[in-house]
Scaffold this active site. Structure first.
Site, PDB file in Angstrom:
ATOM      1  N   GLU A   1      -6.466   5.000   7.808  1.00 36.42           N
ATOM      2  CA  GLU A   1      -6.201   6.420   7.499  1.00 36.42           C
ATOM      3  C   GLU A   1      -7.427   7.060   6.863  1.00 36.42           C
ATOM      4  O   GLU A   1      -7.701   8.254   7.067  1.00 36.42           O
ATOM      5  CB  GLU A   1      -4.955   6.538   6.604  1.00 36.42           C
ATOM      6  CG  GLU A   1      -3.682   6.275   7.414  1.00 36.42           C
ATOM      7  CD  GLU A   1      -2.552   5.625   6.641  1.00 36.42           C
ATOM      8  OE1 GLU A   1      -2.571   5.641   5.402  1.00 36.42           O
ATOM      9  OE2 GLU A   1      -1.639   5.083   7.296  1.00 36.42           O
TER      10      GLU A   1
ATOM     11  N   HIS B   1      -9.273   1.511   4.898  1.00 37.74           N
ATOM     12  CA  HIS B   1      -7.991   1.702   5.579  1.00 37.74           C
ATOM     13  C   HIS B   1      -8.176   2.658   6.760  1.00 37.74           C
ATOM     14  O   HIS B   1      -8.947   3.616   6.679  1.00 37.74           O
ATOM     15  CB  HIS B   1      -6.939   2.256   4.604  1.00 37.74           C
ATOM     16  CG  HIS B   1      -5.559   2.170   5.177  1.00 37.74           C
ATOM     17  ND1 HIS B   1      -5.085   3.103   6.063  1.00 37.74           N
ATOM     18  CD2 HIS B   1      -4.593   1.234   5.034  1.00 37.74           C
ATOM     19  CE1 HIS B   1      -3.864   2.737   6.436  1.00 37.74           C
ATOM     20  NE2 HIS B   1      -3.539   1.614   5.822  1.00 37.74           N
TER      21      HIS B   1
ATOM     22  N   GLY C   1       3.020  -1.075   4.203  1.00 41.46           N
ATOM     23  CA  GLY C   1       3.093   0.354   3.906  1.00 41.46           C
ATOM     24  C   GLY C   1       4.519   0.764   3.582  1.00 41.46           C
ATOM     25  O   GLY C   1       5.017   0.576   2.469  1.00 41.46           O
ATOM     26  N   GLY C   2       5.206   1.305   4.570  1.00 42.85           N
ATOM     27  CA  GLY C   2       6.551   1.862   4.379  1.00 42.85           C
ATOM     28  C   GLY C   2       7.510   0.947   3.636  1.00 42.85           C
ATOM     29  O   GLY C   2       8.226   1.387   2.721  1.00 42.85           O
TER      30      GLY C   2
ATOM     31  N   SER D   1       3.625  -1.997  10.239  1.00 42.99           N
ATOM     32  CA  SER D   1       5.074  -2.098  10.432  1.00 42.99           C
ATOM     33  C   SER D   1       5.631  -3.480  10.111  1.00 42.99           C
ATOM     34  O   SER D   1       6.611  -3.909  10.716  1.00 42.99           O
ATOM     35  CB  SER D   1       5.469  -1.665  11.850  1.00 42.99           C
ATOM     36  OG  SER D   1       5.081  -0.324  12.089  1.00 42.99           O
TER      37      SER D   1
ATOM     38  N   ASN E   1       0.889  -1.175   0.000  1.00 40.87           N
ATOM     39  CA  ASN E   1       0.000   0.000   0.000  1.00 40.87           C
ATOM     40  C   ASN E   1       0.916   1.211   0.000  1.00 40.87           C
ATOM     41  O   ASN E   1       1.506   1.548   1.018  1.00 40.87           O
ATOM     42  CB  ASN E   1      -0.899  -0.010   1.244  1.00 40.87           C
ATOM     43  CG  ASN E   1      -1.704   1.282   1.372  1.00 40.87           C
ATOM     44  OD1 ASN E   1      -1.749   2.094   0.439  1.00 40.87           O
ATOM     45  ND2 ASN E   1      -2.330   1.476   2.527  1.00 40.87           N
ATOM     46  N   TRP E   2       1.028   1.807  -1.162  1.00 37.23           N
ATOM     47  CA  TRP E   2       1.987   2.927  -1.301  1.00 37.23           C
ATOM     48  C   TRP E   2       1.506   4.198  -0.620  1.00 37.23           C
ATOM     49  O   TRP E   2       2.290   5.136  -0.436  1.00 37.23           O
ATOM     50  CB  TRP E   2       2.213   3.219  -2.784  1.00 37.23           C
ATOM     51  CG  TRP E   2       3.026   2.196  -3.515  1.00 37.23           C
ATOM     52  CD1 TRP E   2       3.394   0.940  -3.068  1.00 37.23           C
ATOM     53  CD2 TRP E   2       3.581   2.337  -4.827  1.00 37.23           C
ATOM     54  NE1 TRP E   2       4.138   0.304  -4.033  1.00 37.23           N
ATOM     55  CE2 TRP E   2       4.269   1.145  -5.124  1.00 37.23           C
ATOM     56  CE3 TRP E   2       3.564   3.352  -5.778  1.00 37.23           C
ATOM     57  CZ2 TRP E   2       4.939   0.945  -6.336  1.00 37.23           C
ATOM     58  CZ3 TRP E   2       4.225   3.155  -6.989  1.00 37.23           C
ATOM     59  CH2 TRP E   2       4.910   1.965  -7.256  1.00 37.23           C
ATOM     60  N   LYS E   3       0.213   4.272  -0.301  1.00 40.49           N
ATOM     61  CA  LYS E   3      -0.359   5.487   0.299  1.00 40.49           C
ATOM     62  C   LYS E   3      -0.094   6.692  -0.625  1.00 40.49           C
ATOM     63  O   LYS E   3      -0.125   6.542  -1.835  1.00 40.49           O
ATOM     64  CB  LYS E   3       0.181   5.684   1.716  1.00 40.49           C
ATOM     65  CG  LYS E   3       0.027   4.402   2.558  1.00 40.49           C
ATOM     66  CD  LYS E   3       0.279   4.575   4.017  1.00 40.49           C
ATOM     67  CE  LYS E   3       0.062   3.228   4.724  1.00 40.49           C
ATOM     68  NZ  LYS E   3       0.201   3.302   6.168  1.00 40.49           N
TER      69      LYS E   3
ATOM     70  N   GLY F   1       2.787   2.504  10.715  1.00 37.30           N
ATOM     71  CA  GLY F   1       3.753   3.585  10.541  1.00 37.30           C
ATOM     72  C   GLY F   1       4.467   3.983  11.823  1.00 37.30           C
ATOM     73  O   GLY F   1       5.125   5.016  11.881  1.00 37.30           O
TER      74      GLY F   1
ATOM     75  N   GLU G   1      -5.202  -4.650  10.540  1.00 39.41           N
ATOM     76  CA  GLU G   1      -4.176  -3.635  10.747  1.00 39.41           C
ATOM     77  C   GLU G   1      -4.452  -2.882  12.047  1.00 39.41           C
ATOM     78  O   GLU G   1      -5.248  -1.932  12.063  1.00 39.41           O
ATOM     79  CB  GLU G   1      -4.182  -2.628   9.588  1.00 39.41           C
ATOM     80  CG  GLU G   1      -3.883  -3.240   8.243  1.00 39.41           C
ATOM     81  CD  GLU G   1      -3.243  -2.239   7.290  1.00 39.41           C
ATOM     82  OE1 GLU G   1      -2.213  -2.586   6.713  1.00 39.41           O
ATOM     83  OE2 GLU G   1      -3.757  -1.114   7.149  1.00 39.41           O
TER      84      GLU G   1
HETATM   85  P1  13P Z   1       3.263   0.515   7.588  1.00 44.07           P
HETATM   86  O1  13P Z   1       3.755  -0.800   7.015  1.00 44.07           O
HETATM   87  O2  13P Z   1       3.979   1.691   7.074  1.00 44.07           O
HETATM   88  O3  13P Z   1       3.158   0.448   9.088  1.00 44.07           O
HETATM   89  O4  13P Z   1       1.765   0.687   7.040  1.00 44.07           O
HETATM   90  C1  13P Z   1       0.894  -0.364   7.146  1.00 44.07           C
HETATM   91  C2  13P Z   1      -0.326  -0.036   6.403  1.00 44.07           C
HETATM   92  O5  13P Z   1      -1.074   0.858   6.771  1.00 44.07           O
HETATM   93  C3  13P Z   1      -0.608  -0.769   5.175  1.00 44.07           C
HETATM   94  O6  13P Z   1      -1.885  -0.499   4.706  1.00 44.07           O
END
Ligand code: 13P
Length: 255
Positions: free
Chosen positions: A100, A98, A237-238, A216, A13-15, A176, A170
């Site tokens: 966010e 998600h 994510g990251g 994470s 998930n590149w956000k 994050g 999640e």
């Molecule tokens: P991180 O891997 O950056 O913690 O993000 C997880 C995430 O929200 C994937 O959708």
């Protein structure tokens, strides 16, 4: 992972990251690194990168997803993108619910359900995100929260349609933050989600459901998380923004 019962899938998930040239560079690196994967590989990218991602991954084992879609088929919803628009492009997956989106954009369990319905109607596969806040875990209501999110999101989803759904657990406090759930915590909640789905549908449907962990997950902890029976992959994510790290996680899921 239990690969005899269900498919392991690693999704990035590149956000809100990567311009088109940056996306091109990352995907080009990734293609070679994950070509022998023995798991599903999906990259969920910003709308502006969908066309680039689809063109570059054509004929590879990488599938492309979007990060959200609206519930209406079309209309006066400035700034939104419909599920039909994604499907028409050839996009395969869409992330829905998600944390966010819930946290910053007023997404609720009900709108998550509407978006899930729209995505399924358009023929898309859904990565449905659920997860508790830190305070909710401290209050001991993780199962109630995650159970409710799952039940509401799956309202009106048939057993046949469930085959096009992945659930990503999640925990919001792990996203994050570098604070990963322990493998035992991840497995416990993933297992609980499966029992909720078994009650809504049946054991066979629940056993076949891919339930990812996200929060994470990285090249260093993926092995241990993915070794858990009920952790069928990851939503990353990251670490999905670096080709080598993402590829290491894909390798861990390919064992
Ligand atoms: P991180 O891997 O950056 O913690 O993000 C997880 C995430 O929200 C994937 O959708």
């Amino acid at each position: 992972m239990n690969k005899t019962l269900r498919k392991a899938i690693i999704a990035g998930n590149w956000k809100m990251n990567k311009t088109r040239p940056e996306a091109k560079a990352l995907i080009t690196d990734l293609i070679g690194l994950v070509k022998d994967a023995d798991c599903g590989v999906v990259i969920c990218v910003p709308y502006t990168n969908l066309e680039t991602a689809l063109e570059l991954t054509a004929g590879t084992n990488i599938e492309v997803g979007a990060e959200n879609c609206h519930w209406a088929k079309s209309g006066a919803f400035t700034g939104e993108i419909s599920a039909d628009m994604l499907a028409e492009m050839g996009v395969g997956y869409v992330v829905i619910g998600h944390s966010e989106r819930r946290q910053y954009f007023g997404e609720t369990d009900l709108t998550v359900n509407q978006r899930v319905r729209a995505a399924l109607d358009a023929g898309l596969k859904v990565i449905l995100c659920v997860g508790e806040l830190e305070a909710q875990r401290e209050f001991g209501i993780t199962e109630e929260i995650v159970g409710m999110q799952t039940k509401v999101a799956l309202q009106g989803v048939s057993e046949q349609e469930l085959k096009r759904i992945i659930i990503a657990y999640e925990p919001v406090w792990a996203i994050g933050t570098g604070k990963t759930a322990t493998s035992a915590q991840a497995n416990e909640v993933n297992h609980y989600i499966r029992t909720v789905v078994a009650k809504l549908y049946n054991t066979a449907a629940a056993d076949a459901l891919t339930i990812q962990y996200g929060g994470s997950m990285n090249a260093g902890n993926a092995d241990e998380l993915l070794a858990q029976e009920d952790v069928d992959g990851g939503l990353i994510g990251g670490a999905s923004l670096k080709a080598a790290d993402f590829a290491t996680i894909v390798k861990a899921a390919s064992k």
